[in-house]
Design a protein around this motif. Structure first.
Motif, PDB file in Angstrom:
ATOM      1  N   TYR A  63      41.689  47.749  47.470  1.00  0.00           N
ATOM      2  CA  TYR A  63      42.526  47.227  48.549  1.00  0.00           C
ATOM      3  C   TYR A  63      43.636  46.303  48.026  1.00  0.00           C
ATOM      4  O   TYR A  63      44.513  45.924  48.787  1.00  0.00           O
ATOM      5  CB  TYR A  63      41.663  46.467  49.561  1.00  0.00           C
ATOM      6  N   TRP A  64      43.584  45.962  46.750  1.00  0.00           N
ATOM      7  CA  TRP A  64      44.578  45.068  46.167  1.00  0.00           C
ATOM      8  C   TRP A  64      45.708  45.858  45.519  1.00  0.00           C
ATOM      9  O   TRP A  64      45.482  46.893  44.901  1.00  0.00           O
ATOM     10  CB  TRP A  64      43.936  44.177  45.103  1.00  0.00           C
ATOM     11  N   SER A 101      50.893  39.654  45.084  1.00  0.00           N
ATOM     12  CA  SER A 101      49.653  40.397  45.288  1.00  0.00           C
ATOM     13  C   SER A 101      49.471  40.630  46.781  1.00  0.00           C
ATOM     14  O   SER A 101      49.737  39.730  47.589  1.00  0.00           O
ATOM     15  CB  SER A 101      48.443  39.645  44.732  1.00  0.00           C
ATOM     16  N   TYR A 103      46.727  42.283  49.679  1.00  0.00           N
ATOM     17  CA  TYR A 103      45.409  42.817  50.046  1.00  0.00           C
ATOM     18  C   TYR A 103      45.483  43.289  51.490  1.00  0.00           C
ATOM     19  O   TYR A 103      45.785  42.506  52.401  1.00  0.00           O
ATOM     20  CB  TYR A 103      44.326  41.749  49.902  1.00  0.00           C
ATOM     21  N   ARG A 105      43.313  45.646  54.370  1.00  0.00           N
ATOM     22  CA  ARG A 105      42.119  46.383  54.746  1.00  0.00           C
ATOM     23  C   ARG A 105      42.018  46.370  56.259  1.00  0.00           C
ATOM     24  O   ARG A 105      41.921  45.312  56.877  1.00  0.00           O
ATOM     25  CB  ARG A 105      40.864  45.771  54.121  1.00  0.00           C
ATOM     26  N   ASN A 109      45.532  41.494  56.461  1.00  0.00           N
ATOM     27  CA  ASN A 109      46.474  41.508  55.344  1.00  0.00           C
ATOM     28  C   ASN A 109      46.592  40.100  54.757  1.00  0.00           C
ATOM     29  O   ASN A 109      46.730  39.122  55.489  1.00  0.00           O
ATOM     30  CB  ASN A 109      47.839  42.017  55.805  1.00  0.00           C
TER      31      ASN A 109
END
Length: 329
Positions: A63-64, A101, A103, A105, A109
């Protein structure tokens, strides 16, 4: 006569035989093979469950996502001693490090973005001066509630690396340092914000922070305002800290506007609820033209209006040729 008799008798017998003969169909005379001529035994079905070995793939969803860039820019000018058109020898060097970065899911966010910049310039007969110095670290957590809308909370830190000086001319006519105007954590800003975000695509976002708090720090004794100085960076004389509750707008744009041409900008408006008629504004914009995979030309502009720092608009502009390495490429 006897031969003729036998011949007629033969013909008569042949005619009688033909008359009594039966007409047969050749297809009926063909013998069809017996379909059961060969015995085929049908085997009994024996069905049993079979367990097949399955290799452990250990598949995982990542997810990253991460992006980093490292750059160095340089400008240089030199003139001979007999150059009649005027000019001064100068050189400037700057470096930058950017990291982001992300993330994501489902509807959650999280984005963290770090921007580090530092540069110095040296003109002939002058002391070295900073032409760029910034630490910027932004963290945002959002929860999507509609197609383009999300609730968000963010934490942002801003400051600088090095000392910023006041410059003047000494009694001997030499360039000299007359005082300190800024340093690391002087000022330093820590901003917490809560609100709603509009994000129509991955290149633009607008944060509306209705609940925003900002702490201003002045930790250098040379920068802390005294009674005769008045407030500095909004901090009252003799103090090192100030807290504000405010309304904040933050717009981010990172878009390719042409082949090998990228525009990245960030606009921030900060309005203290006690001073809504005098908000602070800051606009950072960078236009990068990629010449090759590593070489680029960048045009950077900064516009700042903050009455706590200065009553007039502050501007900065830099045009540079440099190297920029991106990960991933």
């Amino acid at each position: 006569m006897r031969q003729q008799f036998y011949f007629l008798l033969t013909l008569l017998l042949l005619g009688v035989s033909i008359g009594n003969a039966q007409i047969y169909d050749l297809d009926e005379l063909r013998r069809k093979p017996d379909s059961n001529s060969l015995k085929v035994e049908r085997p009994e079905l024996d069905i049993r469950p079979v367990t097949l070995p399955v290799s452990a793939l250990d598949l995982q969803v990542i997810y990253w996502r991460h992006w980093s860039s490292f750059g160095i820019n340089a400008n240089q000018a030199s003139f001979s001693e007999n150059w009649q058109s005027g000019g001064v020898n100068s050189i400037s060097v700057g470096a930058l490090i950017n990291h982001k970065s992300d993330y994501t899911r489902n509807n959650t966010n999280f984005v963290t973005e770090l921007n580090l910049q530092y540069g110095k310039m040296k003109n002939r007969d002058q002391l070295p001066r900073k032409n760029n110095d910034r630490i910027f670290w932004d963290n945002k957590l959002s929860l999507r509630i509609a197609k383009h809308w999300s609730l968000f909370t963010s934490l942002t830190f801003e400051s600088q690396f090095d000392i910023g000086y006041h410059y003047g001319v000494s009694s001997s006519g030499q360039d000299s340092i007359t005082g300190v105007r800024s340093n690391f954590m002087a000022p330093g800003y820590l901003t917490e914000s809560l609100g709603i975000e509009y994000k129509p695509d991955n290149t633009f976002s607008l944060r509306i922070g209705t609940g925003t708090a900002r702490q201003t720090f002045v930790w250098d004794d040379n920068v802390v305002p005294t009674a005769g100085d008045g407030s500095r960076y909004g901090v009252e004389p003799g103090r090192r800290f100030r807290n504000d509750l405010a309304f904040q707008l933050t717009a981010n744009l990172d878009r390719n506007i042409g082949q090998n041409l990228n525009l990245k900008s960030r606009y921030n408006m900060f309005a203290n609820y006690e001073e809504l008629n005098d908000p602070a504004h800051r606009l950072d914009a960078t236009l990068i033209a990629s010449v090759t995979r590593l070489i680029n030309v960048s045009l950077t502009g900064i516009l700042v209006y903050d009455s706590r720092q200065h009553t007039d608009i502050q501007t900065s502009q830099t045009l540079a040729l440099g190297l920029l390495y991106k990960i991933p490429k």
